[in-house]
Design a protein around this motif. Structure first.
Motif, PDB file in Angstrom:
ATOM      1  N   ASN A  89       0.769  -1.247   0.000  1.00 25.39           N
ATOM      2  CA  ASN A  89       0.000   0.000   0.000  1.00 25.39           C
ATOM      3  C   ASN A  89       0.797   1.292   0.000  1.00 25.39           C
ATOM      4  OD1 ASN A  89      -2.526  -1.430   0.182  1.00 25.39           O
ATOM      5  ND2 ASN A  89      -2.006  -1.875   2.301  1.00 25.39           N
ATOM      6  N   SER A  91       3.282   4.372  -0.869  1.00 25.48           N
ATOM      7  CA  SER A  91       3.718   5.004  -2.121  1.00 25.48           C
ATOM      8  C   SER A  91       5.176   4.688  -2.438  1.00 25.48           C
ATOM      9  CB  SER A  91       3.516   6.514  -2.045  1.00 25.48           C
ATOM     10  OG  SER A  91       4.286   7.066  -0.987  1.00 25.48           O
ATOM     11  N   TYR A  93       6.560   2.006  -2.628  1.00 23.51           N
ATOM     12  CA  TYR A  93       6.669   0.741  -3.364  1.00 23.51           C
ATOM     13  C   TYR A  93       5.904   0.753  -4.683  1.00 23.51           C
ATOM     14  CZ  TYR A  93       8.752  -0.895   0.907  1.00 23.51           C
ATOM     15  OH  TYR A  93       9.585  -1.040   1.989  1.00 23.51           O
ATOM     16  N   ARG A  94       5.425   1.912  -5.071  1.00 26.29           N
ATOM     17  CA  ARG A  94       4.696   1.985  -6.342  1.00 26.29           C
ATOM     18  C   ARG A  94       5.648   1.701  -7.498  1.00 26.29           C
ATOM     19  NH1 ARG A  94       1.435   6.970  -4.437  1.00 26.29           N
ATOM     20  NH2 ARG A  94      -0.251   5.906  -3.378  1.00 26.29           N
ATOM     21  N   ALA A  97       8.979   3.883  -8.917  1.00 23.17           N
ATOM     22  CA  ALA A  97       9.550   4.779  -7.902  1.00 23.17           C
ATOM     23  C   ALA A  97      11.068   4.682  -7.982  1.00 23.17           C
ATOM     24  CB  ALA A  97       9.048   4.419  -6.509  1.00 23.17           C
ATOM     25  N   VAL A 123       7.561  -7.059  -6.311  1.00 28.42           N
ATOM     26  CA  VAL A 123       7.658  -5.665  -5.862  1.00 28.42           C
ATOM     27  C   VAL A 123       9.065  -5.363  -5.357  1.00 28.42           C
ATOM     28  CG1 VAL A 123       6.750  -3.932  -4.256  1.00 28.42           C
ATOM     29  CG2 VAL A 123       5.212  -5.656  -5.229  1.00 28.42           C
TER      30      VAL A 123
END
Length: 185
Positions: A89, A91, A93-94, A97, A123
């Motif tokens: 959840n 940011s 780890y978006r 990035a 991820v």
């Protein structure tokens, strides 16, 4: 719950540096300095466990902060320890990035997730070690502490005795309205 995470990481032979983040809008957390004090009390009896210096803020969503973290710990393997919910959840780890948290080695504590989500390996691009806490410790949270305090229930099984006394003496973790009330004449 967090103290048990520290103990699990220490059992693997790591030194642990704890960072206390600024705040979370969604969680209605206590002020950071109060939480730092609670963290210090909680881990005072743990070897090789330190609260990261207050004067060096590290935001895992900021590439510059993560680069600074690597500079502060030269010639050392730096792992980020997070819950699997954070990886899913936050940011930091978006996808896309640049220089973000996903390139670091990680110790991830698996939390029960109901959705069918892609594996953590898709991820995290660094080394990944996944650990699981016993079910009781997985359920300890500030929300649960807040709930118990609201219902005037004992929290001694959720926190250390010294922390329990600190919370009770200062009236902490009481649920308060998120928004101020509008005064009317």
């Amino acid at each position: 719950g967090h103290k048990r995470i520290v103990q699990e990481i220490r059992a693997l032979g790591y030194e642990v540096y704890l960072a206390v983040d600024e705040f979370s809008w969604s969680k209605r957390t206590l002020a950071r300095l109060l939480r730092r004090r609670i963290v210090n009390m909680s881990v005072a009896d743990q070897w090789d466990t330190y609260v990261f210096p207050n004067a060096i803020p590290i935001n895992i969503a900021m590439a510059e902060d993560l680069a600074r973290l690597r500079q502060l710990l030269p010639n050392q393997a730096v792992y980020l320890a997070v819950g699997s919910d954070v990886v899913r959840n936050a940011s930091a780890y978006r996808p896309g990035a640049t220089g973000g948290a996903a390139v670091f080695d990680h110790i991830v504590f698996s939390r029960e997730e109901t959705d069918q989500l892609p594996p953590l390996e898709t991820v995290i691009r660094g080394k990944l070690e996944v650990l699981q806490l016993p079910p009781f410790f997985d359920s300890v949270s500030s929300s649960r502490i807040r709930e118990y305090v609201d219902k005037n229930l004992d929290i001694s099984m959720l926190v250390d005795p010294i922390v329990q006394n600190f919370i009770y003496r200062r009236g902490l973790y009481l649920r308060t309205l998120q928004y101020k009330m509008v005064l009317q004449p």
